[in-house]
Design a protein around this motif. Structure first.
Motif, mmCIF file in Angstrom:
data_model
loop_
_atom_site.group_PDB
_atom_site.id
_atom_site.type_symbol
_atom_site.label_atom_id
_atom_site.label_comp_id
_atom_site.label_asym_id
_atom_site.label_seq_id
_atom_site.Cartn_x
_atom_site.Cartn_y
_atom_site.Cartn_z
ATOM 1 N N PHE A 42 -15.125 83.280 78.791
ATOM 2 C CA PHE A 42 -14.814 83.670 80.327
ATOM 3 C C PHE A 42 -13.237 84.234 80.224
ATOM 4 O O PHE A 42 -12.330 83.723 79.451
ATOM 5 C CB PHE A 42 -14.971 82.475 81.492
ATOM 6 N N LEU A 43 -12.985 85.263 80.996
ATOM 7 C CA LEU A 43 -11.437 85.900 80.842
ATOM 8 C C LEU A 43 -11.039 85.785 82.492
ATOM 9 O O LEU A 43 -11.742 86.299 83.428
ATOM 10 C CB LEU A 43 -11.337 87.225 80.537
ATOM 11 N N ALA A 44 -9.555 85.245 82.681
ATOM 12 C CA ALA A 44 -9.002 85.477 83.645
ATOM 13 C C ALA A 44 -7.452 86.106 83.807
ATOM 14 O O ALA A 44 -6.911 86.058 84.661
ATOM 15 C CB ALA A 44 -8.918 83.844 84.309
ATOM 16 N N ASP A 45 -7.105 86.270 82.372
ATOM 17 C CA ASP A 45 -5.586 86.954 82.420
ATOM 18 C C ASP A 45 -5.621 88.088 83.034
ATOM 19 O O ASP A 45 -6.413 89.172 82.674
ATOM 20 C CB ASP A 45 -5.617 86.919 80.820
ATOM 21 N N PRO A 46 -4.760 88.420 83.840
ATOM 22 C CA PRO A 46 -4.825 89.626 84.810
ATOM 23 C C PRO A 46 -4.337 90.795 84.026
ATOM 24 O O PRO A 46 -4.881 91.807 84.222
ATOM 25 C CB PRO A 46 -3.420 89.333 85.816
ATOM 26 N N LEU A 47 -3.386 90.753 82.773
ATOM 27 C CA LEU A 47 -3.188 91.826 82.087
ATOM 28 C C LEU A 47 -4.446 92.211 81.390
ATOM 29 O O LEU A 47 -4.878 93.310 81.154
ATOM 30 C CB LEU A 47 -2.096 91.369 81.163
#
Length: 77
Positions: A42-47
């Protein structure tokens, strides 16, 4: 390990990504090599999410060209 570092480690061992938008601030990413499933996260890093959203376009598959662009963008940092 940071999310970006973990993503880049997995990215080096794949030639296709399949992305599924879970919410406005979270993506489910599956890594494939030679058409075979390798890993997921899962990814949540904004960049990272901003860059992946640019590559997604109308589909959820990121091919080898998109993966090369991601490596160029994030490994150059």
């Amino acid at each position: 390990m940071s999310e970006l570092t973990e993503f880049l480690n997995r990215l080096t061992h794949c030639d296709m990504l399949v992305l599924t938008l879970v919410s406005t601030d979270r993506l489910y990413c599956r890594f494939f090599l030679g058409g075979l499933y390798q890993d997921r996260m899962f990814l949540a890093d904004p960049l990272l999410m901003a860059e992946l959203n640019l590559l997604m376009g109308e589909g959820e598959v990121v091919d080898a060209g998109g993966i090369a662009r991601l490596k160029q963008t994030f490994l150059a940092v």
